[in-house]
Design a protein around this motif. Structure first.
Motif, mmCIF file in Angstrom:
data_model
loop_
_atom_site.group_PDB
_atom_site.id
_atom_site.type_symbol
_atom_site.label_atom_id
_atom_site.label_comp_id
_atom_site.label_asym_id
_atom_site.label_seq_id
_atom_site.Cartn_x
_atom_site.Cartn_y
_atom_site.Cartn_z
ATOM 1 N N LYS A 49 40.380 31.979 37.587
ATOM 2 C CA LYS A 49 40.467 30.738 36.802
ATOM 3 C C LYS A 49 40.546 29.523 37.719
ATOM 4 N N VAL A 50 41.455 29.577 38.681
ATOM 5 C CA VAL A 50 41.723 28.401 39.517
ATOM 6 C C VAL A 50 40.739 28.305 40.677
ATOM 7 N N ALA A 51 40.139 29.400 41.063
ATOM 8 C CA ALA A 51 39.103 29.329 42.099
ATOM 9 C C ALA A 51 37.967 28.409 41.667
ATOM 10 N N LYS A 52 37.772 28.269 40.334
ATOM 11 C CA LYS A 52 36.719 27.410 39.799
ATOM 12 C C LYS A 52 37.301 26.090 39.287
ATOM 13 N N TYR A 53 38.461 25.713 39.781
ATOM 14 C CA TYR A 53 39.185 24.579 39.191
ATOM 15 C C TYR A 53 38.468 23.245 39.376
ATOM 16 N N LEU A 54 37.684 23.102 40.427
ATOM 17 C CA LEU A 54 36.973 21.830 40.612
ATOM 18 C C LEU A 54 35.963 21.598 39.489
ATOM 19 N N ARG A 602 45.541 38.243 21.135
ATOM 20 C CA ARG A 602 45.805 38.280 22.575
ATOM 21 C C ARG A 602 45.340 37.017 23.289
ATOM 22 N N LYS A 603 45.830 36.847 24.508
ATOM 23 C CA LYS A 603 45.362 35.783 25.385
ATOM 24 C C LYS A 603 44.210 36.313 26.239
ATOM 25 N N ALA A 604 43.223 35.487 26.438
ATOM 26 C CA ALA A 604 42.071 35.879 27.238
ATOM 27 C C ALA A 604 42.446 35.978 28.714
ATOM 28 N N ASP A 605 41.849 36.925 29.422
ATOM 29 C CA ASP A 605 42.146 37.106 30.841
ATOM 30 C C ASP A 605 41.701 35.907 31.679
ATOM 31 N N ASN A 606 40.628 35.234 31.269
ATOM 32 C CA ASN A 606 40.036 34.187 32.106
ATOM 33 C C ASN A 606 40.292 32.775 31.601
ATOM 34 N N TYR A 607 41.139 32.642 30.587
ATOM 35 C CA TYR A 607 41.649 31.343 30.165
ATOM 36 C C TYR A 607 43.145 31.326 30.436
ATOM 37 N N MET A 608 43.764 30.172 30.273
ATOM 38 C CA MET A 608 45.219 30.067 30.383
ATOM 39 C C MET A 608 45.706 29.505 29.053
ATOM 40 N N PHE A 612 40.837 26.027 29.683
ATOM 41 C CA PHE A 612 39.623 26.544 30.337
ATOM 42 C C PHE A 612 38.485 27.016 29.416
ATOM 43 N N PRO A 613 38.681 27.331 28.124
ATOM 44 C CA PRO A 613 37.534 27.882 27.380
ATOM 45 C C PRO A 613 36.379 26.914 27.195
ATOM 46 N N ASN A 614 36.615 25.601 27.345
ATOM 47 C CA ASN A 614 35.540 24.623 27.181
ATOM 48 C C ASN A 614 34.663 24.497 28.421
ATOM 49 N N LEU A 615 35.006 25.206 29.494
ATOM 50 C CA LEU A 615 34.230 25.137 30.732
ATOM 51 C C LEU A 615 33.248 26.306 30.789
ATOM 52 N N ALA A 616 31.981 26.002 31.046
ATOM 53 C CA ALA A 616 30.929 27.014 30.949
ATOM 54 C C ALA A 616 31.176 28.211 31.859
ATOM 55 N N GLY A 617 31.670 27.967 33.078
ATOM 56 C CA GLY A 617 31.892 29.072 34.005
ATOM 57 C C GLY A 617 32.974 30.013 33.537
ATOM 58 N N HIS A 618 34.041 29.472 32.985
ATOM 59 C CA HIS A 618 35.115 30.310 32.472
ATOM 60 C C HIS A 618 34.665 31.028 31.197
ATOM 61 N N ARG A 620 31.723 32.020 30.494
ATOM 62 C CA ARG A 620 30.858 33.156 30.868
ATOM 63 C C ARG A 620 31.690 34.362 31.309
ATOM 64 N N MET A 621 32.826 34.114 31.950
ATOM 65 C CA MET A 621 33.671 35.231 32.378
ATOM 66 C C MET A 621 34.273 35.973 31.181
ATOM 67 N N GLU A 622 34.334 35.314 30.009
ATOM 68 C CA GLU A 622 34.881 35.931 28.800
ATOM 69 C C GLU A 622 33.795 36.256 27.775
ATOM 70 N N THR A 623 32.536 36.267 28.194
ATOM 71 C CA THR A 623 31.435 36.471 27.251
ATOM 72 C C THR A 623 31.631 37.722 26.398
ATOM 73 N N ALA A 624 32.122 38.779 27.012
ATOM 74 C CA ALA A 624 32.242 40.056 26.292
ATOM 75 C C ALA A 624 33.314 40.029 25.217
ATOM 76 N N THR A 625 34.249 39.085 25.283
ATOM 77 C CA THR A 625 35.361 39.086 24.329
ATOM 78 C C THR A 625 35.426 37.842 23.452
ATOM 79 N N ASN A 626 34.664 36.802 23.777
ATOM 80 C CA ASN A 626 34.672 35.613 22.928
ATOM 81 C C ASN A 626 34.153 35.948 21.535
ATOM 82 N N GLY A 627 34.933 35.592 20.526
ATOM 83 C CA GLY A 627 34.502 35.815 19.148
ATOM 84 C C GLY A 627 34.438 37.265 18.732
#
Length: 725
Positions: A49-54, A602-608, A612-618, A620-627
């Motif tokens: 999550k934070v590695a992509k913080y910029l 549940r809380k998503a693994d790649n959001y906090m 973060f869910p409004n950021l495209a990179g994050h 994509r990391m949750e594509t399999a579980t979004n919705g």
């Protein structure tokens, strides 16, 4: 100017509180983030999550200027990407004057307690979490907020047993021989503990995971024990039953350092393995094996997380689990014990930071009434006088939180936020679900854009977070905002002009070192800067001596002992011993006849949480579980649901459309879905449309994980989920 490196601290709501090294180029822009290699817990790496913080800091969607709702535009949810059509840009002077004028008028007409602040841990930096804001609302006479939504129940449960929120040092986990991750997805949301777990496993330790969901950590464990939601207290008492029955407890430790043993023994006798198996869904043989393995392995440590407290029986569950290492004497051994939170070790001077004495100078001349944040929907929609004797809420000031997405019983929360007579201010970094309902919208800084000081709830290092870059646009920190508002409202107390450095000194009490807590002794802003930004708390006189938080007493409880039986809780009308009581919405009650599935939002693994869910990179990391709603085949097949079908998940509080994923991540009778933004969810609602405002058994916490639903195949099941990105 050549490039330089600044030490900052990730301030998001995570136990790791990572040291972050920020590379700044000649133009003053942050170009790279990396974990501090010299930090003993961060150890040179950051989470995904934070590695992509910029991407977050420099997102083109950042809210960078004060804005005001356009005249005549109603308060309602807004389409993602089109929010600015409802707002117009204004100056900070206009925004501050408008807020001060409206708050003053509301206070005169309805009383200052009709003003409600709403904040939580959007930042856990000490100053921006709670300092100048608390001063402002105390002096104004506004209602106080009971911040229960995440950890209060678990924290109070731990304090009721041990007197402090302390736990096993993360660095000690590498010495354990048995690690139990109880409702703790270490690999997903406590990743900097994972290397210590893996080191222990290389040295022969076993990792056991107790969780109703097959998390990342469960899939990597030596033994995953699925448990029925909300039955953790029964399992803990069942383990005690076996440990006591077979005399596997530490008699010397129990006799020297605990009280209430006889009462606990009597209570545990009620939880025979067969009965516990019927409640938890865990086989008797597995309960017996787990009890023996835990009691006979040294050192044994439990990483307990807050999921167990988010049920009706959550306080009792946390208390029961926390008692296990006291029963076995695991606290005596380095690498043994339990970790829920280490936050009680950081003895900040919160009185100096928050100044509750300022309430005496407010129009009401006392501390204001308290509103539980977990019943925000009720607070915003209940007509007439409140049950606590205070007035209805006429102004809401939101910062460090996104209640439209994260608060329970979402329909009532949104109904309250949509009130045209409710004056709402939101201080944010993006157009969140809550920002849609603002009258005045203010731009907030990220942790790279302000200075702060921070502890942790997963380790024992104090850190100084330096400002790495200038605020983008006109973003401003919480400290600046509430200082300016106080001055606009004519508050003359000098504390409202304290600088950030003043506040840091007050937090550490370095202005009065004779009264500095021994664990903070000698730690100052200057020593932190000289040491690279982080210093370990001073638990011992001898450097390197191992910290064993509960190896021996006395303890900070009324009796000075670890309390299996709590007279203090009994005086509050709470059961002084842990017990299992079925939640009103569970497989153990008649309510299951209407809604037969237990729901885990549940809380998503790649959001906090909702960050973060409004950021495209994050995303994509949750594509399999979004919705997605995850189901077991035994529940999907009788409903005619196949993998990929669109389904309706519903109860009396509402219905949300999701895509079925029949994957066995949950056991029969349980379904799970992830938290997201409303506006990024099909139908404009997330999982909290289905949760309730019911409160649990201790400290008024929410019951996010005590929810019953049913699932049916949607008439549009062949339609692919729309691309909300």
């Amino acid at each position: 100017m050549p490039s330089r490196t600044v030490h900052a601290v990730c301030s998001h709501d995570c136990p790791d509180s990572c040291g972050v090294l920020v590379t700044i180029d000649e133009a003053g822009q942050a170009t790279k983030l990396r974990g501090d290699p010299d930090h003993p817990v961060t150890r040179g790496f950051l989470c995904g999550k934070v590695a992509k913080y910029l991407d977050r800091v420099y997102s083109p969607d950042r809210l960078l200027y004060p804005m005001r709702r356009r005249a005549g535009v109603p308060k309602t949810a807004l389409p993602h990407g089109r929010e600015s059509e409802s707002f117009e840009r204004i100056s900070w002077d206009e925004a501050l004057d408008a807020i001060a004028t409206r708050l003053a008028a509301i206070a005169r007409e309805h009383g200052p307690e009709s003003i409600l602040p709403y904040s939580y841990a959007g930042t856990i930096g000490i100053l921006n979490y709670g300092s100048m804001d608390r001063r402002f609302f105390h002096r104004l006479g506004a209602s106080q907020l009971d911040r229960t939504i995440c950890s209060e129940t678990g924290g109070q449960a731990l304090i009721s047993v041990y007197g402090r929120k302390l736990g096993t040092d993360p660095e000690a986990f590498s010495h354990a021989k048995l690690i139990i991750a109880w409702a703790a997805n270490i690999h997903g949301n406590n990743i900097h503990l994972w290397p210590f777990v893996e080191e222990a496993r290389r040295n022969g330790a076993k990792l056991v995971v107790i969780d109703p969901y097959a998390t990342r950590t469960a899939r990597a464990a030596d033994w995953h024990i699925p448990i029925n939601p909300g039955t953790d207290s029964a399992l803990a008492l069942g383990l005690m039953h076996i440990i006591l029955r077979d005399s596997l407890f530490d008699r010397d430790y129990v006799s020297r350092w605990t009280c209430g043993f006889d009462q606990l023994e009597e209570r545990a006798a009620e939880y025979a393995p067969g009965y516990v198996s019927s409640l938890t869904g865990i086989a008797v043989a597995d309960i017996e094996r787990l009890a023996r393995d835990y009691a006979t392995t040294t050192p044994a440590v439990i990483r307990l997380n807050y999921g167990v407290q988010r049920s009706d029986n959550g306080g009792a569950a946390t208390r029961a689990i926390a008692m296990l290492p006291a029963l076995t004497g695991a606290w005596k051994h380095y690498g043994g014990g339990l970790q829920l939170s280490t936050s009680g070790a950081f003895k900040w001077d919160k009185t100096a930071l928050e100044r509750p004495d300022l309430a005496l100078a407010s129009p009401i001349g006392r501390l204001a009434r308290t509103v539980n944040m977990s019943v925000l929907g009720e607070a915003l929609t209940e007509p007439g006088q409140k049950s606590d004797g205070g007035p209805p809420v006429h102004a809401l000031f939101v910062y460090n939180s996104n209640p439209a997405a994260v608060a329970p019983d979402q329909s009532s929360v949104l109904r309250g936020l949509a009130r045209q007579d409710l004056f709402t201010v939101v201080h944010e970094q993006f157009f969140t679900d809550t920002a849609d309902y603002a009258d005045i919208l203010l731009p907030a800084t990220t942790f790279l854009e302000h200075k702060d000081i921070q502890g942790a709830y997963g380790h024992y290092y104090v850190q100084l977070s330096d400002q790495a870059i200038a605020p983008l646009g006109e973003a401003r920190s919480n400290v600046w905002l509430f200082s300016q508002l106080a001055q606009r409202l004519g508050f003359t107390e000098p504390c409202f002009r304290d600088s950030v450095d003043d506040l840091i000194a007050q937090a550490l009490r370095t202005a009065d070192p004779g009264h500095q807590h021994p664990w903070l002794a000698g730690i100052t802003a200057e020593t932190l800067a000289d040491s690279g930004g982080a210093q370990r708390l001073r638990f011992h006189d001898q450097p390197g001596e191992r910290f064993l938080p509960f190896a021996e007493g006395p303890f900070d409880t009324p009796t000075g002992r670890i309390e299996f039986y709590s007279a203090a809780l009994a005086a509050q009308g709470v059961d002084p011993l842990p017990a299992f009581r079925p939640a009103p919405e569970s497989r153990h009650t008649a309510a299951r006849e209407r809604y037969p599935l237990e729901f885990l939002p549940r809380k998503a693994d790649n959001y906090m949480n909702s960050t973060f869910p409004n950021l495209a990179g994050h995303w994509r990391m949750e594509t399999a579980t979004n919705g997605v709603i995850e189901m077991h085949l035994d529940d999907a097949a009788p409903r005619g649901i196949a993998d990929g079908d669109t389904v309706d998940v519903f109860n009396d509080r509402g219905s949300i459309a999701l895509r079925a994923h029949v994957n066995g991540s949950v056991r029969p009778g349980v379904v799970a879905a992830r938290l997201n933004w409303n506006k990024l969810s099909r139908g404009g609602h997330n999982v909290n449309l289905l949760t309730s405002q019911r409160l649990n058994d201790l400290a008024g916490g929410p019951v996010f994980y005590s929810v019953l639903v049913d699932v049916r195949r949607s008439s549009s099941s062949q339609q692919k989920q729309s691309d909300l990105r």
